[in-house]
Each structure stands twice: as C-alpha cells, then as structure tokens.
Design a protein around this motif. Structure first.
Motif, PDB file in Angstrom:
ATOM      1  N   LEU A  13       0.816  -1.213   0.000  1.00 28.71           N
ATOM      2  CA  LEU A  13       0.000   0.000   0.000  1.00 28.71           C
ATOM      3  C   LEU A  13       0.850   1.263   0.000  1.00 28.71           C
ATOM      4  CD1 LEU A  13      -3.103  -0.551   2.307  1.00 28.71           C
ATOM      5  CD2 LEU A  13      -3.075   0.194  -0.065  1.00 28.71           C
ATOM      6  N   ARG A  14       1.987   1.225   0.652  1.00 29.33           N
ATOM      7  CA  ARG A  14       2.851   2.408   0.712  1.00 29.33           C
ATOM      8  C   ARG A  14       3.453   2.749  -0.644  1.00 29.33           C
ATOM      9  NH1 ARG A  14       5.624   0.603   6.433  1.00 29.33           N
ATOM     10  NH2 ARG A  14       4.059   1.569   7.811  1.00 29.33           N
ATOM     11  N   LYS A  15       3.443   1.781  -1.562  1.00 28.08           N
ATOM     12  CA  LYS A  15       3.964   2.034  -2.903  1.00 28.08           C
ATOM     13  C   LYS A  15       2.866   2.288  -3.935  1.00 28.08           C
ATOM     14  CE  LYS A  15       8.301  -0.470  -2.254  1.00 28.08           C
ATOM     15  NZ  LYS A  15       9.122   0.760  -2.264  1.00 28.08           N
ATOM     16  N   ARG A  16       1.617   2.224  -3.506  1.00 32.41           N
ATOM     17  CA  ARG A  16       0.520   2.496  -4.417  1.00 32.41           C
ATOM     18  C   ARG A  16       0.560   3.950  -4.875  1.00 32.41           C
ATOM     19  NH1 ARG A  16      -0.204  -2.332  -5.877  1.00 32.41           N
ATOM     20  NH2 ARG A  16      -2.195  -3.406  -5.565  1.00 32.41           N
ATOM     21  N   GLN A  17       0.288   4.146  -6.170  1.00 33.17           N
ATOM     22  CA  GLN A  17       0.330   5.475  -6.777  1.00 33.17           C
ATOM     23  C   GLN A  17      -1.096   6.000  -6.928  1.00 33.17           C
ATOM     24  OE1 GLN A  17       3.744   6.760  -7.799  1.00 33.17           O
ATOM     25  NE2 GLN A  17       3.898   5.173  -6.220  1.00 33.17           N
ATOM     26  N   ALA A 168      12.294   8.783 -10.423  1.00 37.49           N
ATOM     27  CA  ALA A 168      12.005  10.001  -9.667  1.00 37.49           C
ATOM     28  C   ALA A 168      11.842   9.730  -8.176  1.00 37.49           C
ATOM     29  CB  ALA A 168      10.745  10.665 -10.215  1.00 37.49           C
ATOM     30  N   GLY A 169      11.973   8.475  -7.761  1.00 36.99           N
ATOM     31  CA  GLY A 169      11.847   8.130  -6.343  1.00 36.99           C
ATOM     32  C   GLY A 169      10.435   8.164  -5.815  1.00 36.99           C
ATOM     33  N   MET A 170       9.457   8.086  -6.710  1.00 37.81           N
ATOM     34  CA  MET A 170       8.067   8.231  -6.272  1.00 37.81           C
ATOM     35  C   MET A 170       7.541   7.012  -5.521  1.00 37.81           C
ATOM     36  SD  MET A 170       6.477  10.299  -9.538  1.00 37.81           S
ATOM     37  CE  MET A 170       4.889  10.619  -8.745  1.00 37.81           C
ATOM     38  N   TYR A 171       8.159   5.860  -5.721  1.00 40.30           N
ATOM     39  CA  TYR A 171       7.731   4.659  -4.995  1.00 40.30           C
ATOM     40  C   TYR A 171       8.319   4.614  -3.582  1.00 40.30           C
ATOM     41  CZ  TYR A 171       5.690   2.756  -9.267  1.00 40.30           C
ATOM     42  OH  TYR A 171       4.899   2.560 -10.389  1.00 40.30           O
ATOM     43  N   ASP A 172       9.215   5.543  -3.310  1.00 40.01           N
ATOM     44  CA  ASP A 172       9.792   5.635  -1.968  1.00 40.01           C
ATOM     45  C   ASP A 172       9.007   6.590  -1.081  1.00 40.01           C
ATOM     46  OD1 ASP A 172      11.877   3.916  -2.696  1.00 40.01           O
ATOM     47  OD2 ASP A 172      13.033   5.579  -3.533  1.00 40.01           O
ATOM     48  N   ARG A 173       8.035   7.288  -1.679  1.00 39.14           N
ATOM     49  CA  ARG A 173       7.193   8.222  -0.934  1.00 39.14           C
ATOM     50  C   ARG A 173       5.766   7.684  -0.882  1.00 39.14           C
ATOM     51  NH1 ARG A 173      10.002  11.707  -4.577  1.00 39.14           N
ATOM     52  NH2 ARG A 173       8.099  12.060  -5.811  1.00 39.14           N
ATOM     53  N   VAL A 174       5.141   7.765   0.284  1.00 46.08           N
ATOM     54  CA  VAL A 174       3.776   7.277   0.435  1.00 46.08           C
ATOM     55  C   VAL A 174       2.824   8.255  -0.250  1.00 46.08           C
ATOM     56  CG1 VAL A 174       1.951   6.632   2.038  1.00 46.08           C
ATOM     57  CG2 VAL A 174       4.341   6.120   2.592  1.00 46.08           C
ATOM     58  N   SER A 175       2.051   7.735  -1.195  1.00 45.86           N
ATOM     59  CA  SER A 175       1.137   8.567  -1.974  1.00 45.86           C
ATOM     60  C   SER A 175      -0.243   8.681  -1.337  1.00 45.86           C
ATOM     61  CB  SER A 175       0.999   7.978  -3.391  1.00 45.86           C
ATOM     62  OG  SER A 175       0.061   8.674  -4.160  1.00 45.86           O
ATOM     63  N   LEU A 176      -0.682   7.641  -0.664  1.00 45.46           N
ATOM     64  CA  LEU A 176      -2.018   7.631  -0.071  1.00 45.46           C
ATOM     65  C   LEU A 176      -2.021   8.353   1.269  1.00 45.46           C
ATOM     66  CD1 LEU A 176      -2.960   3.897  -0.761  1.00 45.46           C
ATOM     67  CD2 LEU A 176      -3.574   5.896  -2.133  1.00 45.46           C
ATOM     68  N   ASP A 177      -3.114   9.039   1.564  1.00 44.21           N
ATOM     69  CA  ASP A 177      -3.225   9.698   2.861  1.00 44.21           C
ATOM     70  C   ASP A 177      -3.444   8.650   3.957  1.00 44.21           C
ATOM     71  OD1 ASP A 177      -6.334   9.572   3.517  1.00 44.21           O
ATOM     72  OD2 ASP A 177      -6.145  10.092   1.407  1.00 44.21           O
ATOM     73  N   THR A 178      -3.196   9.057   5.196  1.00 43.84           N
ATOM     74  CA  THR A 178      -3.249   8.129   6.329  1.00 43.84           C
ATOM     75  C   THR A 178      -4.621   7.486   6.478  1.00 43.84           C
ATOM     76  OG1 THR A 178      -1.566   9.410   7.502  1.00 43.84           O
ATOM     77  CG2 THR A 178      -2.908   7.907   8.821  1.00 43.84           C
TER      78      THR A 178
END
Length: 213
Positions: A13-17, A168-178
């Motif tokens: 889930l943390r890697k979901r875009q 771009a490192g986007m899979y290293d940042r959580v995209s979904l809100d808490t």
C-alpha cells in the motif's frame, strides 16, 4: 491476520500510486480486462476506472490471478462523467489513439498526475473520448500490424510510467493519505469483517501494531 502478512500489505500500500490510473472504455473481453487489472497491480496503480456503454462489466478471468482484490475499480455511467471526475483531480488524460496529433508514449511525463485511456478491443477509443482527453499517445510499431492487443498496449505504457516514477523516487514516498491507508489495509486484511461493519454503517476498529483487531 499474522504480523508478516500485515507488514506485506502495508509495504504494498505504501507504494501504491494514487495519481496514476487507467480508464477502460468498452473493454469487454474478460481476459483483456483482467490482464489490465493485473498489470495495474504490478505497477502499483491504486484504482482503475471503467466505462462500458455497450455491455455489462466483464467478469474477471483466471488471468487476473487474484489481482482484482488489490486494485479498486470504479465504474462510471458514461465517459464524460469519468473524464470530468479525473480532470477535476488535475489528472492529465492521454488516450492510446492513432491520430495526427499523437506522440510517442515515452514523451509523456508520467511523474505528473496521469490517466491512460484504453479503448475497445476492435474499434479503439471513441471519437468522443479522443475529443475529451488532453492528448493522444502511440506505441511505435514496425511490423505489418498497426496495433497491439489492448492489454499488451496498456502494459507497455504502464511500465514506462513505472520506469519514470522509479527514477524520480516516487515509490519511496507514500502517496495515499493516512485515512485511506488505514481503511484499505483493514479491508484487505479483514474483508469479511469490513463488509459487516459497512453493512452496519459503523467505522472500522483500529488495528494494533501487529495488525490484530
């Protein structure tokens, strides 16, 4: 739910875009629809949008391999509604469509909020879709045929989007809100219990650190 599975669900889930999606327009063959869903899961797409004006939604085929459980599907009554909703979220929509203004699919910046529209197996995207979207993209081909199977074409484009987002490192940042993360991980981990709470109209209980209720 055992702690190992809980950690796996959180990792996925943390890697979901949340700002990369696909719209299918009258893709009615179950094996094609299921293959697109499976690719979306592999690339980390959080949700898929679908419009079927000429038939019912296709049922999933074994090709999906269970990926339909992990990708949210939103159906829309018509194409205008689907496109308007996504454009209101500031997504640029690109249709896989051969036209004079079409560009190589690799020229698109998929690190920006993007929706990829895939048309029907036989006829491709409709004229309406071609007019409503922000641009047209093509996959260059050098053989006798002029198009790929819709699920193959979707995979080619989506993995280019994945390549750009990985760089771009986007899979290293959580995209979904808490709030969304907590809701979805409960639904993934406890689908039957989640259904019971939804039926009652009650909020889900919080999960403990090990994923237990």
């Amino acid at each position: 739910m055992i702690p190992r599975r809980y950690e796996r669900l959180k990792q996925v889930l943390r890697k979901r875009q949340s700002d990369l999606t696909v719209i299918t327009e009258d893709v009615h063959k179950p094996h094609n629809f299921s293959a697109i869903i499976r690719t979306c899961d592999a690339v980390g797409v959080f949700e898929v949008h679908s419009v079927n004006s000429n038939s019912k939604m296709p049922t999933y085929s074994p090709v999906a391999k269970g990926s339909d459980k992990w990708v949210n599907l939103h159906t829309h009554p018509d194409l205008k509604t689907a496109i308007a909703q996504l454009q209101q979220k500031d997504l640029k929509i690109y249709a896989a469509h051969l036209s004079e203004k079409a560009v190589d699919y690799r020229r698109i910046d998929y690190t920006k909020p993007t929706a990829i529209l895939m048309g029907a197996e036989k006829h491709g995207v409709s004229e309406l879709a071609a007019d409503l979207v922000d641009g047209h993209i093509i996959i260059p081909m050098f053989g006798m045929v002029e198009s790929l199977n819709v699920s193959v074409a979707a995979a080619v484009i989506l993995f280019e989007a994945q390549r750009q987002r990985l760089a771009a490192g986007m899979y290293d940042r959580v995209s979904l809100d808490t709030k969304t993360l907590e809701r979805v991980i409960f639904e993934w981990g406890y689908p039957e219990i989640a259904a019971m709470y939804r039926q009652r109209g009650e909020p889900y209980p919080s999960l403990k650190e090990d994923g237990s209720i």
